[in-house]
Design a protein around this motif. Structure first.
Motif, PDB file in Angstrom:
ATOM      1  N   LYS A 120      33.127  43.659  38.331  1.00 51.59           N
ATOM      2  CA  LYS A 120      33.865  44.306  39.316  1.00 51.59           C
ATOM      3  C   LYS A 120      34.678  43.494  40.396  1.00 51.59           C
ATOM      4  CE  LYS A 120      34.864  48.026  42.558  1.00 51.59           C
ATOM      5  NZ  LYS A 120      34.299  49.278  43.160  1.00 51.59           N
ATOM      6  N   GLU A 121      33.812  42.468  41.178  1.00 45.74           N
ATOM      7  CA  GLU A 121      34.241  41.527  42.179  1.00 45.74           C
ATOM      8  C   GLU A 121      35.055  40.545  41.377  1.00 45.74           C
ATOM      9  OE1 GLU A 121      32.592  38.533  45.405  1.00 45.74           O
ATOM     10  OE2 GLU A 121      31.315  40.348  44.820  1.00 45.74           O
ATOM     11  N   VAL A 122      34.593  39.888  40.231  1.00 46.86           N
ATOM     12  CA  VAL A 122      35.315  38.949  39.409  1.00 46.86           C
ATOM     13  C   VAL A 122      36.813  39.510  39.181  1.00 46.86           C
ATOM     14  CG1 VAL A 122      35.662  37.723  37.103  1.00 46.86           C
ATOM     15  CG2 VAL A 122      33.436  37.818  38.437  1.00 46.86           C
ATOM     16  N   GLU A 123      36.915  40.796  38.685  1.00 46.50           N
ATOM     17  CA  GLU A 123      38.180  41.287  38.135  1.00 46.50           C
ATOM     18  C   GLU A 123      39.060  41.395  39.466  1.00 46.50           C
ATOM     19  OE1 GLU A 123      39.628  41.957  35.292  1.00 46.50           O
ATOM     20  OE2 GLU A 123      37.828  41.467  34.348  1.00 46.50           O
ATOM     21  N   GLU A 124      38.425  41.861  40.574  1.00 44.20           N
ATOM     22  CA  GLU A 124      39.382  41.851  41.902  1.00 44.20           C
ATOM     23  C   GLU A 124      39.933  40.371  42.230  1.00 44.20           C
ATOM     24  OE1 GLU A 124      36.875  43.739  44.743  1.00 44.20           O
ATOM     25  OE2 GLU A 124      36.937  45.702  43.767  1.00 44.20           O
ATOM     26  N   ARG A 125      39.129  39.511  42.231  1.00 43.08           N
ATOM     27  CA  ARG A 125      39.309  38.178  42.525  1.00 43.08           C
ATOM     28  C   ARG A 125      40.548  37.535  41.533  1.00 43.08           C
ATOM     29  NH1 ARG A 125      34.118  34.679  44.807  1.00 43.08           N
ATOM     30  NH2 ARG A 125      33.746  36.292  46.458  1.00 43.08           N
ATOM     31  N   LEU A 126      40.485  38.137  40.370  1.00 44.66           N
ATOM     32  CA  LEU A 126      41.231  37.348  39.170  1.00 44.66           C
ATOM     33  C   LEU A 126      42.581  38.071  39.408  1.00 44.66           C
ATOM     34  CD1 LEU A 126      39.116  37.070  35.984  1.00 44.66           C
ATOM     35  CD2 LEU A 126      40.092  35.233  37.508  1.00 44.66           C
ATOM     36  N   ALA A 127      42.527  39.589  39.699  1.00 44.33           N
ATOM     37  CA  ALA A 127      43.676  40.221  39.911  1.00 44.33           C
ATOM     38  C   ALA A 127      44.352  39.537  41.267  1.00 44.33           C
ATOM     39  CB  ALA A 127      43.501  41.658  40.290  1.00 44.33           C
ATOM     40  N   GLY A 128      43.675  39.177  42.287  1.00 45.92           N
ATOM     41  CA  GLY A 128      44.226  38.461  43.483  1.00 45.92           C
ATOM     42  C   GLY A 128      44.965  37.183  43.123  1.00 45.92           C
ATOM     43  N   ALA A 129      44.239  36.413  42.588  1.00 42.66           N
ATOM     44  CA  ALA A 129      44.786  35.048  41.999  1.00 42.66           C
ATOM     45  C   ALA A 129      45.843  35.263  41.113  1.00 42.66           C
ATOM     46  CB  ALA A 129      43.778  34.635  41.231  1.00 42.66           C
ATOM     47  N   ARG A 130      46.142  36.170  40.209  1.00 41.38           N
ATOM     48  CA  ARG A 130      47.231  36.438  39.495  1.00 41.38           C
ATOM     49  C   ARG A 130      48.204  36.850  40.311  1.00 41.38           C
ATOM     50  NH1 ARG A 130      43.743  39.885  35.698  1.00 41.38           N
ATOM     51  NH2 ARG A 130      42.850  38.299  34.335  1.00 41.38           N
ATOM     52  N   GLY A 131      48.177  37.793  41.197  1.00 38.85           N
ATOM     53  CA  GLY A 131      49.228  37.902  42.449  1.00 38.85           C
ATOM     54  C   GLY A 131      49.619  36.816  43.122  1.00 38.85           C
ATOM     55  N   ALA A 132      48.729  35.884  43.399  1.00 41.30           N
ATOM     56  CA  ALA A 132      49.082  34.709  44.136  1.00 41.30           C
ATOM     57  C   ALA A 132      49.808  33.727  43.316  1.00 41.30           C
ATOM     58  CB  ALA A 132      47.978  34.090  44.878  1.00 41.30           C
ATOM     59  N   GLN A 133      49.661  33.736  41.868  1.00 45.05           N
ATOM     60  CA  GLN A 133      50.303  32.711  41.221  1.00 45.05           C
ATOM     61  C   GLN A 133      51.471  33.486  40.682  1.00 45.05           C
ATOM     62  OE1 GLN A 133      48.168  32.389  37.494  1.00 45.05           O
ATOM     63  NE2 GLN A 133      46.550  30.747  38.409  1.00 45.05           N
ATOM     64  N   GLY A 134      51.807  34.877  40.935  1.00 43.85           N
ATOM     65  CA  GLY A 134      53.143  35.467  40.634  1.00 43.85           C
ATOM     66  C   GLY A 134      53.932  35.029  41.894  1.00 43.85           C
ATOM     67  N   ALA A 135      53.288  35.133  42.874  1.00 43.82           N
ATOM     68  CA  ALA A 135      54.291  34.899  44.210  1.00 43.82           C
ATOM     69  C   ALA A 135      54.726  33.623  44.378  1.00 43.82           C
ATOM     70  CB  ALA A 135      53.388  35.094  45.463  1.00 43.82           C
TER      71      ALA A 135
END
Length: 169
Positions: A120-135
């Motif tokens: 769950k934590e890895v998924e949250e971090r990956l989602a955050g990283a994807r959001g940062a890459q999208g930004a």
């Protein structure tokens, strides 16, 4: 500690032994009050917060308790069918047992172990990283993530090979 400090200030002119005994008495009364609060607080709250299931032993204990509660429900229904229990008593006891069983099932479903928490934590971090890459991509970052032509996996901007299938990008 504040009450002990206030006691020391108020008890000026006393011998050091008396001040120490007064301070220890105030501290011990504070601990007794804290203990009483911890004992009585679950009685006035609506639903006590269930502990997170982490260890295998805790999960086994919860599963054992769930089995016992379900067995108790079956025995209660059997006793009611045999006419040993009045309708009002059956409704009350059945409601409590069913509520306990539902709570245990929710706790078992929500708890998970270390592996589930890590995933769950890895998924949250990956989602955050994807959001940062999208930004960054929206701001015109240097490289855009490239999708693999073979499998469609989105790879890092500096990747030369697909991280899923290994095909050259």
């Amino acid at each position: 500690m504040l009450a002990a400090t206030a006691t020391v200030i108020v008890a000026t002119g006393q011998s050091p032994a008396n001040i120490i005994i007064l301070s220890l008495t105030v501290v011990s009364v504070s601990f007794v009050g804290l203990g009483a609060y911890r004992i009585l607080s679950p009685l006035v709250t609506d639903q006590p917060e269930a502990p997170m299931t982490i260890g295998g032993r805790t999960r086994v204990a919860l599963e054992r308790e769930k089995a016992l509660v379900l067995r108790s429900i079956k025995e209660l229904e059997f006793d009611f069918a045999m006419g040993k229990i009045a309708r009002a008593d059956f409704d009350e006891m059945s409601g409590r047992l069913r509520a306990r069983a539902l709570g245990l099932m929710r706790q078992l479903d929500a708890g998970g172990g270390y592996k589930e928490q890590i995933a769950k934590e890895v998924e949250e971090r990956l989602a955050g990283a994807r959001g940062a890459q999208g930004a960054q991509g929206a701001q015109g970052a240097q490289g855009a993530p490239s999708a693999c032509a073979e499998c469609g996996t989105v790879n890092d901007p500096d990747a030369r090979f697909c991280k899923n299938c290994g095909a050259k990008l």
